[in-house]
Design an enzyme around this catalytic site. Structure first.
Site, PDB file in Angstrom:
ATOM      1  N   LYS A 143     -29.442-131.423 110.671  1.00  0.00           N
ATOM      2  CA  LYS A 143     -30.583-130.531 110.916  1.00  0.00           C
ATOM      3  C   LYS A 143     -30.025-129.162 111.319  1.00  0.00           C
ATOM      4  O   LYS A 143     -29.616-128.402 110.464  1.00  0.00           O
ATOM      5  CB  LYS A 143     -31.502-131.130 111.989  1.00  0.00           C
TER       6      LYS A 143
ATOM      7  N   TYR B 218      -5.174-138.004 108.768  1.00  0.00           N
ATOM      8  CA  TYR B 218      -5.916-139.138 109.332  1.00  0.00           C
ATOM      9  C   TYR B 218      -6.166-138.943 110.825  1.00  0.00           C
ATOM     10  O   TYR B 218      -7.262-139.199 111.327  1.00  0.00           O
ATOM     11  CB  TYR B 218      -5.136-140.445 109.099  1.00  0.00           C
TER      12      TYR B 218
ATOM     13  N   ASP C 151     -31.033-135.809 122.692  1.00  0.00           N
ATOM     14  CA  ASP C 151     -30.973-135.959 121.238  1.00  0.00           C
ATOM     15  C   ASP C 151     -31.176-134.558 120.690  1.00  0.00           C
ATOM     16  O   ASP C 151     -32.286-134.033 120.667  1.00  0.00           O
ATOM     17  CB  ASP C 151     -32.064-136.920 120.750  1.00  0.00           C
TER      18      ASP C 151
ATOM     19  N   ALA D  99     -30.759-132.926 117.760  1.00  0.00           N
ATOM     20  CA  ALA D  99     -30.807-132.636 116.317  1.00  0.00           C
ATOM     21  C   ALA D  99     -31.314-131.220 116.038  1.00  0.00           C
ATOM     22  O   ALA D  99     -30.808-130.539 115.147  1.00  0.00           O
ATOM     23  CB  ALA D  99     -31.689-133.665 115.609  1.00  0.00           C
TER      24      ALA D  99
ATOM     25  N   HIS E 218     -42.529-148.472 104.901  1.00  0.00           N
ATOM     26  CA  HIS E 218     -42.867-147.246 104.166  1.00  0.00           C
ATOM     27  C   HIS E 218     -41.817-146.860 103.127  1.00  0.00           C
ATOM     28  O   HIS E 218     -42.124-146.212 102.148  1.00  0.00           O
ATOM     29  CB  HIS E 218     -43.096-146.083 105.132  1.00  0.00           C
TER      30      HIS E 218
ATOM     31  N   PHE F 216     -37.143-140.969 118.324  1.00  0.00           N
ATOM     32  CA  PHE F 216     -37.191-140.907 116.856  1.00  0.00           C
ATOM     33  C   PHE F 216     -37.018-142.337 116.345  1.00  0.00           C
ATOM     34  O   PHE F 216     -36.486-143.191 117.050  1.00  0.00           O
ATOM     35  CB  PHE F 216     -36.085-139.978 116.336  1.00  0.00           C
ATOM     36  N   ASP F 217     -37.466-142.617 115.116  1.00  0.00           N
ATOM     37  CA  ASP F 217     -37.529-144.033 114.709  1.00  0.00           C
ATOM     38  C   ASP F 217     -36.160-144.718 114.641  1.00  0.00           C
ATOM     39  O   ASP F 217     -36.048-145.891 114.992  1.00  0.00           O
ATOM     40  CB  ASP F 217     -38.367-144.247 113.441  1.00  0.00           C
TER      41      ASP F 217
HETATM   42  N1  F0G Z   1     -32.961-137.891 116.016  1.00  0.00           N
HETATM   43  C1  F0G Z   1     -33.928-137.117 115.488  1.00  0.00           C
HETATM   44  C2  F0G Z   1     -34.826-136.324 116.390  1.00  0.00           C
HETATM   45  C3  F0G Z   1     -34.093-137.073 114.088  1.00  0.00           C
HETATM   46  O1  F0G Z   1     -35.056-136.323 113.567  1.00  0.00           O
HETATM   47  C4  F0G Z   1     -33.224-137.831 113.267  1.00  0.00           C
HETATM   48  C5  F0G Z   1     -33.371-137.830 111.810  1.00  0.00           C
HETATM   49  C6  F0G Z   1     -32.229-138.611 113.881  1.00  0.00           C
HETATM   50  C7  F0G Z   1     -32.127-138.609 115.264  1.00  0.00           C
HETATM   51  C8  F0G Z   1     -31.283-139.466 113.085  1.00  0.00           C
HETATM   52  O2  F0G Z   1     -30.325-138.680 112.487  1.00  0.00           O
HETATM   53  O3  F0G Z   1     -30.713-139.061 110.039  1.00  0.00           O
HETATM   54  O4  F0G Z   1     -28.595-138.022 110.895  1.00  0.00           O
HETATM   55  O5  F0G Z   1     -29.041-140.429 111.252  1.00  0.00           O
HETATM   56  N2  F0G Z   1     -34.396-137.360 111.218  1.00  0.00           N
HETATM   57  C9  F0G Z   1     -34.603-137.237 109.785  1.00  0.00           C
HETATM   58  C10 F0G Z   1     -35.998-136.766 109.510  1.00  0.00           C
HETATM   59  C11 F0G Z   1     -34.215-138.414 108.978  1.00  0.00           C
HETATM   60  O6  F0G Z   1     -36.386-136.739 108.316  1.00  0.00           O
HETATM   61  O7  F0G Z   1     -36.717-136.373 110.437  1.00  0.00           O
HETATM   62  P1  F0G Z   1     -29.638-139.080 111.085  1.00  0.00           P
END
Ligand code: F0G
Length: 456
Positions: A261, A76, A218, A220, A443, A128-129
């Site tokens: 990613k 843990y 960020d 990713a 969407h 990112f969204d």
């Molecule tokens: N930042 C970026 C640039 C991303 O592309 C994503 C996720 C996230 C943050 C969020 O990360 O999904 O691990 O919580 N992108 C995916 C996509 C979902 O399909 O582009 P997460």
């Protein structure tokens, strides 16, 4: 960099475990997409032949990663696997305080709940969204400051993911002390997976440090970004990928990362900072939502897989193949008659449905129609990134994301052939009408119906 004298870029791996993919008749796919309300998110994955919905969590782990799973220490607190994870992230970033989280948006949420709030402003090359949603949920304002070239889908300019430095300076001056933090998203997913130059990261860093504003990355797709820097940015050609990655992190104060990613894992993420004061707040918030700080919503075995994956993604043979195979995909689609956003980024190809289906008005959802066509004719699942996802969107796109190490060139050739079939019928593809939609993020769950017939 290894020497490769031939033009053909081969997959830099051989296959040890395979997973069958389903093949359906077109009539069966028609039944499936009708049942899904003509929205590809509603499809059961068992009915999808080639799944290009996302590159997130869909990569193939290596033999080294699978064997690392067995080393997972599920204690843990203070597990050996956490120490391996921490050492790998520290080697990559140099940051002192490192937290595992279950995926990228968990890191964003922790930041939103500790550093943000009403009246604050966050600046980003492009949020990112999920990042935008977390910033806005806290009551803060999320401002995107992309360079103008990002809006031009046909320009082959390099580093269209950059932040507009003049706009950043203006925004920093205008919003003053209300600017809670600045982000650079690398690569810049929302504008087509476009890379960010090191000169731009340095420029953002300078402006932020002069004003004491925290600057986070960020990260990713940190490894793909470094590959573009090495390939295209003057002065970086002979610098190893790992050194480029480290330099980018050196210029910032912390990072969020979805390890799904470039970490090449199915689940996992990172939150890291140099600041002890921030770390204290992150730690307390993390315990509320993710778990103990040495596992952060993950199993010990997941931490092991991340530690290995982060290093594998910086392998130059892998990155050359990765970026070249996405470009090959884009070239093939264009030759098949489908316009794509230029230049292709690292993780996906974005098709310009607005240009291909110019007979459809935006409210006839050309992107949703094209996404449905790829499924109906070929069992290929992409995702609409246009009016359905972002009402009022400027570009009407469909993204075909490329999972890491998962599909071969033959799979890509097949998708290109499907694209040719669709391009030949483009003028006859029907528009789409929304039947039902939720109040936000529509969407994912909206149901649609075609306003005409998809030709055979
Ligand atoms: N930042 C970026 C640039 C991303 O592309 C994503 C996720 C996230 C943050 C969020 O990360 O999904 O691990 O919580 N992108 C995916 C996509 C979902 O399909 O582009 P997460």
């Amino acid at each position: 960099m290894s020497v490769w004298p031939f033009r053909t870029i081969i997959e830099p791996f051989r296959i040890k475990a395979v997973e069958p993919i389903p093949f359906l008749a077109q009539s069966e796919r028609r039944t499936a997409i009708e049942a899904a309300g003509w929205n590809v998110f509603g499809l059961s994955a068992d009915t999808v032949t080639i799944d290009l919905l996302t590159d997130s969590g869909t990569g193939a782990m290596s033999a080294a990663q699978w064997s690392a799973l067995m080393q997972g220490d599920e204690s843990y607190a203070g597990s050996r696997s956490f120490h391996r994870f921490e050492a790998a992230v520290r080697e990559l970033t140099g940051y002192e305080f490192i937290f595992p989280v279950h995926q990228g948006r968990a890191a964003e949420r922790i930041i939103a709940r500790t550093l943000l709030g009403p009246g604050k402003v966050v600046l980003n090359n492009t949020h990112f969204d999920t990042t935008r949603a977390n910033v806005e949920q806290s009551g803060s304002l999320a401002l995107d400051l992309p360079v103008p070239e990002a809006a031009n889908a046909t320009s082959h300019a390099r580093f269209k993911g950059d932040m507009d430095l003049a706009a950043l300076e203006t925004a920093l001056d205008h919003h003053g002390d209300n600017v809670a933090m600045v982000f650079i998203t690398m690569t810049n997913n929302a504008v087509g997976g476009q890379p960010v130059s090191m000169a731009n990261v340095a420029g953002v860093s300078r402006l932020c440090r002069a004003r004491n504003v925290p600057f986070f990355i960020d990260a990713a797709r940190f490894a793909e970004n470094a590959w573009f820097v090495q390939r295209d940015e003057p002065g970086w050609h002979d610098v190893p990928i790992k050194a480029i990655v480290r330099r980018a992190f050196d210029l910032a104060d912390g990072c969020t990362m979805s390890a799904k990613k470039d970490g090449i894992v199915h689940i996992g993420g990172v939150l890291a900072t140099r600041s002890a004061a921030q770390a204290e707040r992150f730690r307390n918030e993390l315990i509320l939502g993710e778990g103990y700080p040495s596992y952060g919503g993950l199993a010990g075995r997941d931490l092991e897989a991340v530690a290995v994956g982060l290093m594998e993604s910086m392998d130059e043979d892998y990155l050359r193949y990765r970026v070249r195979s996405t470009a090959y995909f884009a070239e093939g689609l264009e030759q098949a008659g489908i316009p794509v956003v230029q230049p292709p980024g690292g993780h996906a190809v974005y098709m310009d449905a607005g240009r291909l289906l110019s007979h459809l008005a935006l409210d006839a959802l050309p992107g949703a129609s094209l996404a449905a066509a790829f499924y109906l004719y070929g069992g290929v699942r992409g995702v609409e990134v246009g009016t359905l996802m972002f009402p009022g969107a400027r570009l009407e796109l469909v993204r075909l994301a490329v999972p890491r190490r998962t599909y071969t060139q033959a799979h890509v050739d097949y998708v290109i052939e499907v694209a040719g079939h669709i391009a030949a019928r483009a003028k006859d593809l029907p528009g789409m009408r929304i039947v039902r939609q939720p109040p936000f993020l529509r969407h994912f769950t909206a149901t649609l119906e075609p306003t005409g017939h998809f030709p055979d």
